[in-house]
Design a protein around this motif. Structure first.
Motif, mmCIF file in Angstrom:
data_model
loop_
_atom_site.group_PDB
_atom_site.id
_atom_site.type_symbol
_atom_site.label_atom_id
_atom_site.label_comp_id
_atom_site.label_asym_id
_atom_site.label_seq_id
_atom_site.Cartn_x
_atom_site.Cartn_y
_atom_site.Cartn_z
ATOM 1 N N LYS A 159 0.836 -1.210 0.000
ATOM 2 C CA LYS A 159 0.000 0.000 0.000
ATOM 3 C C LYS A 159 0.872 1.262 0.000
ATOM 4 O O LYS A 159 0.561 2.244 -0.702
ATOM 5 N N LYS A 160 1.978 1.257 0.732
ATOM 6 C CA LYS A 160 2.888 2.401 0.719
ATOM 7 C C LYS A 160 3.516 2.575 -0.659
ATOM 8 O O LYS A 160 3.696 3.700 -1.131
ATOM 9 N N TRP B 276 2.123 1.764 -3.454
ATOM 10 C CA TRP B 276 1.061 2.294 -4.322
ATOM 11 C C TRP B 276 0.914 3.799 -4.117
ATOM 12 O O TRP B 276 0.784 4.556 -5.087
ATOM 13 N N ASP B 277 0.896 4.239 -2.870
ATOM 14 C CA ASP B 277 0.754 5.673 -2.593
ATOM 15 C C ASP B 277 1.958 6.462 -3.084
ATOM 16 O O ASP B 277 1.834 7.631 -3.478
ATOM 17 N N LYS B 278 3.113 5.824 -3.079
ATOM 18 C CA LYS B 278 4.337 6.497 -3.508
ATOM 19 C C LYS B 278 4.440 6.580 -5.018
ATOM 20 O O LYS B 278 5.061 7.494 -5.560
#
Length: 406
Positions: free
Chosen positions: A145-146, A148-150
């Motif tokens: 998830k990190k 993806w956000d990055k």
């Protein structure tokens, strides 16, 4: 003989997904943990196969166990569509859909790191034609998830795309708190199918004279032609419309964000919620099949890899046919004729009295036992020549006798 329409023969699968694995086996400091991309209708079962708990795991993942499923992209309308997405995710530098306005590839190489894999997936869900499919994303680790956000992409995420965080893992046994789910994820599509069939029963008993929410004309073929009538898949909404009317309304609206023959989705005229066109079609097939969602069986990984390339629309129009690699047949022994008789030359090592003559030999491939109890051949240990020889040395020829004087 009357042939049935391929539309009636088609079946919307209950569940099909593309997944991303990451090895948690300790590695050297200068090496990134290996990753793996695949597709399956049953992710909880597939991760057990990759980790060797049950048979039919991919041989590529047999060395770096254990593996953890990081994320999945699901909601594919068919198995070939999932295989096309899988192929492009594995080969983003080859995909014709992942290119800029000038036709250059967005990715120069595939990349094996987790951040790179997630970046490619995020780019794909925003690119045509994948942004027209009813795709959704689930994250099973905070690391994915990190990433993806990055990841930064040039196009916005399509409308209706949901991102779910379920850190309890694909099988519910990670030990981390997540969405509250107990056990593995549901791959039967039971909740959607039951809800849609209940709506169909309610419309049959309550709204006997159903009218299209778009053209306001009666929907006369609601029960006899389920593939021509749309029911809103959102919540408890009982809105009914002709499928052609709904498609024209979605295409004409700004919320569809599409310029093709089929829309991505649009707002329901009754409940005003945004619904995906793929979910509408899925509901039509559920009613057409009496609420039964077809279950696709897991096939061998190597067969899926071949089918992914054979069915991928990222290949050229006339791709090179995929031919299985067969062993090269051994050459027939040389023979010479002596006084009308055929004498075969012996094969094998050269005679001891001629040590200067050497013959190329093949090293036998290493044989190991697979998880299913069968043998697995390591073709990387197979060479055509000995390590000490770079080429075949020919047997020295006999000197030519001197000519006799006349």
């Amino acid at each position: 003989m009357v042939r049935q329409s391929p539309i009636r023969l088609h079946s919307f699968p209950a569940f099909y997904s593309c997944y991303l694995l990451k090895s948690v086996k300790p590695v050297k400091a200068q090496r990134s943990p290996p990753t793996y991309i695949g597709s399956t209708p049953n992710p909880p079962k597939r991760i057990r196969q990759h980790n060797g708990e049950i048979s039919q795991g991919a041989w590529k993942t047999s060395r770096d166990r254990p593996w953890v499923m990081q994320m999945i992209v699901y909601g594919f309308p068919s198995k070939p569509a999932a295989l096309q997405f899988e192929w492009a995710w594995q080969h983003p530098y080859k995909s014709r859909h992942l290119r800029d306005s000038s036709g250059k590839p967005l990715f120069k190489a595939a990349g094996q790191t987790l951040n790179r894999r997630v970046l490619v997936a995020k780019t794909m869900v925003t690119a045509h034609p994948y942004n027209m499919w009813p795709l959704q994303v689930k994250f099973f680790t905070s690391e994915s998830k990190k990433a993806w956000d990055k990841a930064t992409v040039s196009r916005p995420l399509p409308a209706g795309l949901t991102l779910a965080e379920e850190y309890e893992g694909v099988d519910g046994s990670s030990g981390f708190p997540g969405s509250g789910r107990v056990g593995p994820i549901d791959v039967t599509d039971g909740q959607f199918s039951v809800q849609h069939m209940q709506k169909s029963s309610s419309i049959r008993t309550i709204l006997r004279d159903s009218k299209c929410t778009i053209c306001s004309k009666p929907v006369e073929n609601f029960h006899s032609e389920p593939l021509k009538v749309a029911v809103c898949p959102s919540g408890d909404c009982l809105a009914v419309s002709h499928l052609s009317c709904l498609a024209a309304d979605f295409l004409s609206s700004d919320s569809s964000r599409s310029a093709g023959l089929l829309p991505r989705g649009g707002n329901c005229k009754s409940c005003r919620s945004y619904i995906l066109w793929g979910d509408v079609i899925r509901g039509c097939y559920r009613r057409h099949q009496g609420g039964r969602a077809p279950q696709l069986e897991e096939s061998d990984r190597e067969e899926d890899d071949i089918e992914a390339e054979a069915n991928s629309d990222d290949l050229e129009e006339d791709p090179i046919p995929i031919v299985p690699v067969l062993p090269v047949p051994a050459k027939a022994p040389r023979s010479r004729v002596v006084k009308g008789e055929t004498i075969k030359r012996p094969r094998g090592r050269p005679p001891k009295n001629n040590p200067s003559s050497k013959v190329a030999t093949k090293r036998a491939p290493a044989v190991t036992k697979s998880d299913s109890g069968g043998e697995k051949f390591d073709v990387r240990g197979f060479t055509d020549l000995d390590d000490s020889e770079s080429e075949v040395e020919r047997r020295p020829s006999k000197p030519t006798p001197a000519r006799q004087r006349k």
